[in-house]
Write a protein that holds these residues in place. Structure first.
Motif, PDB file in Angstrom:
ATOM      1  N   MET A   1       0.853  -1.196   0.000  1.00 39.12           N
ATOM      2  CA  MET A   1       0.000   0.000   0.000  1.00 39.12           C
ATOM      3  C   MET A   1       0.885   1.240   0.000  1.00 39.12           C
ATOM      4  O   MET A   1       1.773   1.396   0.840  1.00 39.12           O
ATOM      5  N   PRO A   2       0.689   2.159  -0.977  1.00 44.17           N
ATOM      6  CA  PRO A   2       1.525   3.357  -1.052  1.00 44.17           C
ATOM      7  C   PRO A   2       1.306   4.256   0.160  1.00 44.17           C
ATOM      8  O   PRO A   2       0.251   4.240   0.787  1.00 44.17           O
ATOM      9  N   ASN A   3       2.328   5.040   0.462  1.00 42.23           N
ATOM     10  CA  ASN A   3       2.214   5.964   1.584  1.00 42.23           C
ATOM     11  C   ASN A   3       1.195   7.049   1.287  1.00 42.23           C
ATOM     12  O   ASN A   3       1.109   7.559   0.161  1.00 42.23           O
ATOM     13  N   GLU A   4       0.425   7.404   2.291  1.00 41.90           N
ATOM     14  CA  GLU A   4      -0.501   8.517   2.152  1.00 41.90           C
ATOM     15  C   GLU A   4       0.274   9.819   2.173  1.00 41.90           C
ATOM     16  O   GLU A   4       1.444   9.869   2.552  1.00 41.90           O
ATOM     17  N   ARG A   5      -0.379  10.895   1.755  1.00 41.85           N
ATOM     18  CA  ARG A   5       0.253  12.221   1.797  1.00 41.85           C
ATOM     19  C   ARG A   5       0.562  12.586   3.243  1.00 41.85           C
ATOM     20  O   ARG A   5      -0.121  12.164   4.180  1.00 41.85           O
ATOM     21  N   LEU A   6       1.611  13.381   3.414  1.00 43.71           N
ATOM     22  CA  LEU A   6       1.954  13.857   4.748  1.00 43.71           C
ATOM     23  C   LEU A   6       0.850  14.758   5.286  1.00 43.71           C
ATOM     24  O   LEU A   6       0.281  15.563   4.539  1.00 43.71           O
ATOM     25  N   THR A   7       0.565  14.647   6.559  1.00 46.50           N
ATOM     26  CA  THR A   7      -0.418  15.538   7.187  1.00 46.50           C
ATOM     27  C   THR A   7       0.252  16.886   7.472  1.00 46.50           C
ATOM     28  O   THR A   7       1.477  17.033   7.397  1.00 46.50           O
ATOM     29  N   THR A   8      -0.564  17.870   7.819  1.00 50.54           N
ATOM     30  CA  THR A   8      -0.024  19.201   8.112  1.00 50.54           C
ATOM     31  C   THR A   8       0.946  19.151   9.291  1.00 50.54           C
ATOM     32  O   THR A   8       1.994  19.813   9.265  1.00 50.54           O
ATOM     33  N   SER A   9       0.609  18.378  10.328  1.00 51.46           N
ATOM     34  CA  SER A   9       1.496  18.299  11.491  1.00 51.46           C
ATOM     35  C   SER A   9       2.816  17.647  11.114  1.00 51.46           C
ATOM     36  O   SER A   9       3.891  18.069  11.571  1.00 51.46           O
ATOM     37  N   GLU A  10       2.757  16.612  10.255  1.00 49.11           N
ATOM     38  CA  GLU A  10       3.987  15.937   9.818  1.00 49.11           C
ATOM     39  C   GLU A  10       4.878  16.877   9.018  1.00 49.11           C
ATOM     40  O   GLU A  10       6.098  16.918   9.211  1.00 49.11           O
ATOM     41  N   ILE A  11       4.272  17.655   8.122  1.00 49.58           N
ATOM     42  CA  ILE A  11       5.051  18.609   7.312  1.00 49.58           C
ATOM     43  C   ILE A  11       5.736  19.632   8.209  1.00 49.58           C
ATOM     44  O   ILE A  11       6.927  19.916   8.057  1.00 49.58           O
ATOM     45  N   GLY A  12       4.981  20.184   9.164  1.00 48.57           N
ATOM     46  CA  GLY A  12       5.546  21.194  10.058  1.00 48.57           C
ATOM     47  C   GLY A  12       6.659  20.646  10.928  1.00 48.57           C
ATOM     48  O   GLY A  12       7.704  21.283  11.104  1.00 48.57           O
ATOM     49  N   LEU A  13       6.457  19.450  11.465  1.00 49.82           N
ATOM     50  CA  LEU A  13       7.462  18.845  12.328  1.00 49.82           C
ATOM     51  C   LEU A  13       8.718  18.468  11.544  1.00 49.82           C
ATOM     52  O   LEU A  13       9.842  18.666  12.018  1.00 49.82           O
ATOM     53  N   ILE A  14       8.543  17.934  10.337  1.00 44.33           N
ATOM     54  CA  ILE A  14       9.688  17.556   9.509  1.00 44.33           C
ATOM     55  C   ILE A  14      10.453  18.796   9.065  1.00 44.33           C
ATOM     56  O   ILE A  14      11.695  18.797   9.021  1.00 44.33           O
ATOM     57  N   TRP A  15       9.737  19.854   8.754  1.00 44.78           N
ATOM     58  CA  TRP A  15      10.390  21.120   8.375  1.00 44.78           C
ATOM     59  C   TRP A  15      11.290  21.618   9.505  1.00 44.78           C
ATOM     60  O   TRP A  15      12.440  22.005   9.279  1.00 44.78           O
ATOM     61  N   THR A  16      10.773  21.587  10.722  1.00 39.67           N
ATOM     62  CA  THR A  16      11.553  22.031  11.881  1.00 39.67           C
ATOM     63  C   THR A  16      12.781  21.152  12.074  1.00 39.67           C
ATOM     64  O   THR A  16      13.881  21.643  12.353  1.00 39.67           O
ATOM     65  N   GLN A  17      12.604  19.845  11.927  1.00 40.30           N
ATOM     66  CA  GLN A  17      13.722  18.912  12.056  1.00 40.30           C
ATOM     67  C   GLN A  17      14.792  19.210  11.012  1.00 40.30           C
ATOM     68  O   GLN A  17      15.994  19.187  11.311  1.00 40.30           O
ATOM     69  N   TYR A  18      14.364  19.488   9.789  1.00 38.13           N
ATOM     70  CA  TYR A  18      15.323  19.759   8.712  1.00 38.13           C
ATOM     71  C   TYR A  18      16.131  21.019   9.017  1.00 38.13           C
ATOM     72  O   TYR A  18      17.367  21.029   8.857  1.00 38.13           O
ATOM     73  N   MET A  19      15.451  22.079   9.438  1.00 38.23           N
ATOM     74  CA  MET A  19      16.138  23.327   9.748  1.00 38.23           C
ATOM     75  C   MET A  19      17.190  23.121  10.833  1.00 38.23           C
ATOM     76  O   MET A  19      18.337  23.575  10.713  1.00 38.23           O
ATOM     77  N   GLN A  20      16.814  22.416  11.878  1.00 41.61           N
ATOM     78  CA  GLN A  20      17.730  22.258  13.007  1.00 41.61           C
ATOM     79  C   GLN A  20      18.857  21.275  12.707  1.00 41.61           C
ATOM     80  O   GLN A  20      19.997  21.481  13.133  1.00 41.61           O
ATOM     81  N   SER A  21      18.559  20.212  11.976  1.00 38.69           N
ATOM     82  CA  SER A  21      19.615  19.247  11.659  1.00 38.69           C
ATOM     83  C   SER A  21      20.603  19.825  10.646  1.00 38.69           C
ATOM     84  O   SER A  21      21.820  19.571  10.746  1.00 38.69           O
ATOM     85  N   SER A  22      20.118  20.620   9.685  1.00 40.75           N
ATOM     86  CA  SER A  22      21.035  21.229   8.715  1.00 40.75           C
ATOM     87  C   SER A  22      21.941  22.244   9.415  1.00 40.75           C
ATOM     88  O   SER A  22      23.109  22.404   9.038  1.00 40.75           O
ATOM     89  N   VAL A 114       2.137   9.888  11.778  1.00 40.56           N
ATOM     90  CA  VAL A 114       1.280   8.735  11.517  1.00 40.56           C
ATOM     91  C   VAL A 114       1.908   7.805  10.474  1.00 40.56           C
ATOM     92  O   VAL A 114       1.890   6.593  10.630  1.00 40.56           O
ATOM     93  N   ARG A 115       2.497   8.380   9.435  1.00 36.15           N
ATOM     94  CA  ARG A 115       3.003   7.570   8.331  1.00 36.15           C
ATOM     95  C   ARG A 115       4.116   6.638   8.770  1.00 36.15           C
ATOM     96  O   ARG A 115       5.044   7.044   9.471  1.00 36.15           O
ATOM     97  N   LYS A 116       4.034   5.379   8.330  1.00 36.62           N
ATOM     98  CA  LYS A 116       4.950   4.361   8.831  1.00 36.62           C
ATOM     99  C   LYS A 116       6.398   4.635   8.459  1.00 36.62           C
ATOM    100  O   LYS A 116       7.309   4.448   9.275  1.00 36.62           O
ATOM    101  N   ASP A 117       6.659   5.094   7.214  1.00 39.86           N
ATOM    102  CA  ASP A 117       8.043   5.315   6.803  1.00 39.86           C
ATOM    103  C   ASP A 117       8.692   6.439   7.620  1.00 39.86           C
ATOM    104  O   ASP A 117       9.878   6.364   7.970  1.00 39.86           O
ATOM    105  N   VAL A 118       7.890   7.460   7.958  1.00 43.43           N
ATOM    106  CA  VAL A 118       8.412   8.573   8.756  1.00 43.43           C
ATOM    107  C   VAL A 118       8.633   8.121  10.194  1.00 43.43           C
ATOM    108  O   VAL A 118       9.638   8.471  10.822  1.00 43.43           O
ATOM    109  N   ARG A 119       7.698   7.302  10.707  1.00 44.65           N
ATOM    110  CA  ARG A 119       7.862   6.789  12.072  1.00 44.65           C
ATOM    111  C   ARG A 119       9.106   5.909  12.183  1.00 44.65           C
ATOM    112  O   ARG A 119       9.829   5.959  13.168  1.00 44.65           O
ATOM    113  N   THR A 120       9.350   5.112  11.149  1.00 44.85           N
ATOM    114  CA  THR A 120      10.540   4.253  11.145  1.00 44.85           C
ATOM    115  C   THR A 120      11.811   5.094  11.158  1.00 44.85           C
ATOM    116  O   THR A 120      12.754   4.819  11.909  1.00 44.85           O
ATOM    117  N   LEU A 121      11.841   6.122  10.316  1.00 43.92           N
ATOM    118  CA  LEU A 121      12.999   7.020  10.258  1.00 43.92           C
ATOM    119  C   LEU A 121      13.259   7.674  11.610  1.00 43.92           C
ATOM    120  O   LEU A 121      14.391   7.693  12.108  1.00 43.92           O
TER     121      LEU A 121
END
Length: 333
Positions: A1-22, A114-121
């Motif tokens: 089953m393909p991954n669903e689109r990222l939710t708004t909370s996932e996008i915001g949280l991943i964006w913050t992670q990217y800024m801080q990790s970079s 929520v998304r499994k691939d993001v949770r695994t990462l």
């Protein structure tokens, strides 16, 4: 089953992670170049590998989802040829703090995903960061530079609180161990903040940023003194400092954009620490102290954001399309 689109909370949280990790990648690249102790270099390189991997994976997520990849921070924000600015012990203490913050951020992001691939990462990153934190503590202990919490004699039996006097801001009873650990950790983080501000104040060419960093140093020094005084009132020895220090270099290793952003991250972390400390403290005078100091940090953080906006450094987080504005445009046609 393909991954669903990222939710708004996932996008915001991943964006913050990217800024801080970079940002962390650029800081650690310089550390790795300048550190002299081989054991501490291993810790720095371990932290660098974690943050490089996270930055790459987050970038790929944005690209896969056809979302704009944040600019964040890159090689233009670090001068790896700049002379050594911080001691090895400082670098180790910084990575320890980075690992602590990472455990909180990765855990929070995982809890909002929520998304499994993001949770695994995130689960893998959380495990790697936990290992990094343990290695930091072990290395600090081996080097004899770890700042330990105070040792005290505790009562020999369990007791219940008998009176509301225990909570009173006017009757300053002895500190309990929960209150002590929060005071201790806040002293440690402010010691780090004081050193960071000292280093950045002496290397920036910007008058505004030099003034901002000197103000941050004064705030950290004042907060250390406040918490130290509270320890002394209970006849408890305060934590002793390590051999972390700032050299006399006046050449900036990082861009002004990076150092101001770092201060915004540290300020947000400080506010979170004070909020947690306030909730955990049963002496109301401590609660009031944390709340008062939190306001000071909030004002400092706000001025940092103003500096970033003034210089065009504050990147917008992803936001929804303004459909109201689109309707206005269509109606005017």
């Amino acid at each position: 089953m393909p991954n669903e689109r990222l939710t708004t909370s996932e996008i915001g949280l991943i964006w913050t992670q990217y800024m801080q990790s970079s940002m962390s990648v650029q800081i650690l690249l310089y550390f790795s170049e300048k550190v002299e102790d081989s054991n501490i270099k291993e810790i720095i390189d371990q932290a660098l590998k974690i943050n490089e991997g996270l930055t790459t994976n987050m970038r790929e997520l944005f690209q896969t989802e056809e979302l704009p990849v944040p600019i964040g921070f890159d090689e233009h924000d670090v001068n790896r040829e700049a002379p050594r600015l911080f001691s090895d012990s400082f670098m180790l203490m910084f990575v320890e703090t980075l690992a602590k913050t990472g455990l909180l951020i990765h855990g929070t992001t995982l809890a909002g995903t929520v998304r499994k691939d993001v949770r695994t990462l995130l689960s893998n990153t959380l495990s790697e960061t936990s290992n990094l934190f343990n290695n930091c503590i072990d290395t600090s202990l081996d080097k004899g530079v770890y700042i330990k919490a105070p040792h005290i004699e505790v009562q020999d039996k369990v007791e219940y609180i008998q009176s509301k006097k225990y909570l009173s801001p006017f009757f300053k009873r002895s500190l309990n161990t929960v209150e002590m650990i929060h005071l201790f950790e806040n002293i440690k983080t402010n010691m780090l903040g004081e050193l960071i501000c000292t280093g950045f104040a002496q290397t920036t060419n910007s008058t505004d940023i030099k003034k901002y960093m000197n103000r941050g140093k004064e705030i950290s020094s004042k907060h250390i003194q406040t918490f130290t005084t509270i320890f002394k009132e209970s006849d408890i020895n305060t934590p002793m400092g390590s051999d972390a220090y700032v050299t006399n270099s006046e050449i900036a290793p990082y861009s002004d954009k990076l150092v101001v952003y770092l201060m915004s991250v540290l300020s947000a972390t400080g506010q979170g620490n004070y909020s947690t400390s306030s909730t955990a403290s049963l002496r109301y005078d401590l609660v009031l102290t944390y709340q008062r100091l939190s306001v000071e940090i909030a004002l400092f953080a706000k001025d940092g954001l103003d500096l970033m906006i003034k210089n065009g450094w504050l990147e917008e987080s992803p936001q929804a399309i303004d459909r109201r504005q689109n309707r206005k445009i269509n109606n005017s046609i």
